[in-house]
Design a protein around this motif. Structure first.
Motif, PDB file in Angstrom:
ATOM      1  N   ALA A  88       0.825  -1.214   0.000  1.00 56.69           N
ATOM      2  CA  ALA A  88       0.000   0.000   0.000  1.00 56.69           C
ATOM      3  C   ALA A  88       0.856   1.258   0.000  1.00 56.69           C
ATOM      4  O   ALA A  88       1.797   1.378   0.790  1.00 56.69           O
ATOM      5  CB  ALA A  88      -0.930  -0.003   1.210  1.00 56.69           C
ATOM      6  N   THR A  89       0.552   2.173  -0.881  1.00 56.24           N
ATOM      7  CA  THR A  89       1.177   3.494  -1.099  1.00 56.24           C
ATOM      8  C   THR A  89       2.523   3.426  -1.812  1.00 56.24           C
ATOM      9  O   THR A  89       3.075   4.462  -2.160  1.00 56.24           O
ATOM     10  CB  THR A  89       1.345   4.321   0.199  1.00 56.24           C
ATOM     11  OG1 THR A  89       2.483   3.862   0.941  1.00 56.24           O
ATOM     12  CG2 THR A  89       0.097   4.289   1.071  1.00 56.24           C
ATOM     13  N   TRP A  90       3.069   2.216  -2.037  1.00 57.79           N
ATOM     14  CA  TRP A  90       4.293   2.120  -2.815  1.00 57.79           C
ATOM     15  C   TRP A  90       3.958   2.307  -4.294  1.00 57.79           C
ATOM     16  O   TRP A  90       2.796   2.202  -4.708  1.00 57.79           O
ATOM     17  CB  TRP A  90       4.972   0.760  -2.599  1.00 57.79           C
ATOM     18  CG  TRP A  90       5.458   0.528  -1.208  1.00 57.79           C
ATOM     19  CD1 TRP A  90       4.697   0.206  -0.126  1.00 57.79           C
ATOM     20  CD2 TRP A  90       6.805   0.602  -0.727  1.00 57.79           C
ATOM     21  NE1 TRP A  90       5.480   0.061   1.002  1.00 57.79           N
ATOM     22  CE2 TRP A  90       6.777   0.298   0.658  1.00 57.79           C
ATOM     23  CE3 TRP A  90       8.030   0.865  -1.332  1.00 57.79           C
ATOM     24  CZ2 TRP A  90       7.922   0.275   1.449  1.00 57.79           C
ATOM     25  CZ3 TRP A  90       9.175   0.838  -0.551  1.00 57.79           C
ATOM     26  CH2 TRP A  90       9.111   0.555   0.812  1.00 57.79           C
ATOM     27  N   ALA A  91       4.969   2.554  -5.109  1.00 55.75           N
ATOM     28  CA  ALA A  91       4.741   2.774  -6.533  1.00 55.75           C
ATOM     29  C   ALA A  91       4.104   1.567  -7.204  1.00 55.75           C
ATOM     30  O   ALA A  91       3.348   1.698  -8.174  1.00 55.75           O
ATOM     31  CB  ALA A  91       6.059   3.131  -7.227  1.00 55.75           C
ATOM     32  N   ASP A  92       4.401   0.371  -6.696  1.00 54.94           N
ATOM     33  CA  ASP A  92       3.855  -0.855  -7.282  1.00 54.94           C
ATOM     34  C   ASP A  92       2.674  -1.415  -6.484  1.00 54.94           C
ATOM     35  O   ASP A  92       2.415  -2.612  -6.498  1.00 54.94           O
ATOM     36  CB  ASP A  92       4.945  -1.916  -7.417  1.00 54.94           C
ATOM     37  CG  ASP A  92       5.622  -2.237  -6.085  1.00 54.94           C
ATOM     38  OD1 ASP A  92       5.382  -1.501  -5.105  1.00 54.94           O
ATOM     39  OD2 ASP A  92       6.388  -3.214  -6.024  1.00 54.94           O
ATOM     40  N   GLN A  93       1.946  -0.531  -5.818  1.00 53.24           N
ATOM     41  CA  GLN A  93       0.763  -0.946  -5.063  1.00 53.24           C
ATOM     42  C   GLN A  93      -0.199  -1.736  -5.950  1.00 53.24           C
ATOM     43  O   GLN A  93      -0.394  -1.420  -7.120  1.00 53.24           O
ATOM     44  CB  GLN A  93       0.048   0.281  -4.502  1.00 53.24           C
ATOM     45  CG  GLN A  93      -1.319   0.000  -3.898  1.00 53.24           C
ATOM     46  CD  GLN A  93      -2.049   1.247  -3.479  1.00 53.24           C
ATOM     47  OE1 GLN A  93      -1.630   1.915  -2.544  1.00 53.24           O
ATOM     48  NE2 GLN A  93      -3.132   1.590  -4.160  1.00 53.24           N
ATOM     49  N   GLU A  94      -0.817  -2.765  -5.364  1.00 53.61           N
ATOM     50  CA  GLU A  94      -1.773  -3.589  -6.106  1.00 53.61           C
ATOM     51  C   GLU A  94      -2.939  -3.945  -5.199  1.00 53.61           C
ATOM     52  O   GLU A  94      -2.746  -4.333  -4.047  1.00 53.61           O
ATOM     53  CB  GLU A  94      -1.084  -4.862  -6.603  1.00 53.61           C
ATOM     54  CG  GLU A  94      -1.938  -5.737  -7.490  1.00 53.61           C
ATOM     55  CD  GLU A  94      -1.195  -6.964  -7.986  1.00 53.61           C
ATOM     56  OE1 GLU A  94      -1.821  -7.773  -8.716  1.00 53.61           O
ATOM     57  OE2 GLU A  94      -0.002  -7.133  -7.646  1.00 53.61           O
TER      58      GLU A  94
END
Length: 240
Positions: free
Chosen positions: A211-217
């Motif tokens: 969550a909130t990372w560039a690669d959030q899924e």
């Protein structure tokens, strides 16, 4: 050493991953503190340090003492206790020299963080020590925001359960709370999915990775998870 001569020990929550979610106070403490302690293990680059570097800037961070602590990811009590004792001793040496130390942690320092284990060890070694905590945005808040679902409303109750506690504990929580947040899913995802299927709750669950990372899924159909691994920074929200 007396209290006035000791450094201050800070626990600074960095938030769930996005450097912009570091609080203004947390950023100020990191800018002012001489020593930054970061949990790490082996050859892995500590993720927390990466967030701090992006928030502070590489040039400012390079002027600080960065203390990487050997804190392994294990359930072996003896190993953990020994590692925490060593980490506390390393931190205490700087505090005893009058230097402030900021222990940085992803999320919040008092929510499933090593910080809470280090504080009593440091208080024992340095009885006059001043400890201050700067709260951070938790992964729970970040995940509910990513999904766009409220964790609680009105008289709802909320339970937070590490999946490693076992399915019996999880079953009880799912039976008694409106919302259950399941953490630490890596390695036990199959058992969790089986339980949700058994209880007829699979369609009420959603998983958030990083969550909130560039690669959030965000994965709304959790049946897809049977084909792969959840990953360490994964949280499942079940609204019953």
């Amino acid at each position: 050493m007396n209290k006035e001569s000791l450094g201050t020990f800070y626990g600074v929550g960095l938030g769930p991953g996005d450097p912009e979610l570091l609080t203004i106070k947390g950023l100020r403490i990191l800018r002012e503190t001489e020593v930054i302690a970061v949990p790490g293990s082996g050859r892995d680059v500590p993720l927390a340090l990466g967030i701090a570097k992006e928030a502070l800037g590489e040039e400012l961070l390079s002027r600080k003492t960065v203390l990487t602590l050997g804190l392994p990811m294990t359930k072996e009590t003896a190993t953990l206790e020994a590692a925490r004792e060593c980490a506390a001793l390393e931190i205490a040496n700087y505090l005893d020299d009058g230097l402030d130390v900021a222990f940085i942690t992803i999320g919040d320092p008092l929510f499933y963080s090593t910080f809470s284990y280090l504080v009593p060890l440091l208080n024992k070694a340095l009885p006059d020590l001043t400890v201050k905590t700067v709260p951070g945005v938790t992964s729970l808040s970040a995940s509910s925001s990513a999904v766009g679902v409220a964790l609680t409303e009105s008289d709802d109750t909320l339970a937070v359960i590490p999946a490693t506690y076992g399915t019996d504990v999880l079953r009880t929580a799912l039976s008694h709370h409106k919302t259950v947040v399941i953490m630490k899913l890596s390695g036990v995802m199959g058992k969790v999915l089986d339980l949700l299927d058994e209880m007829g709750l699979s369609e009420k669950a959603v998983l958030v990775k990083r969550a909130t990372w560039a690669d959030q899924e965000v994965i709304a159909d959790i049946s897809e998870l049977r084909a792969g691994k959840a990953g360490y920074f994964s949280i499942m929200i079940v609204r019953t």
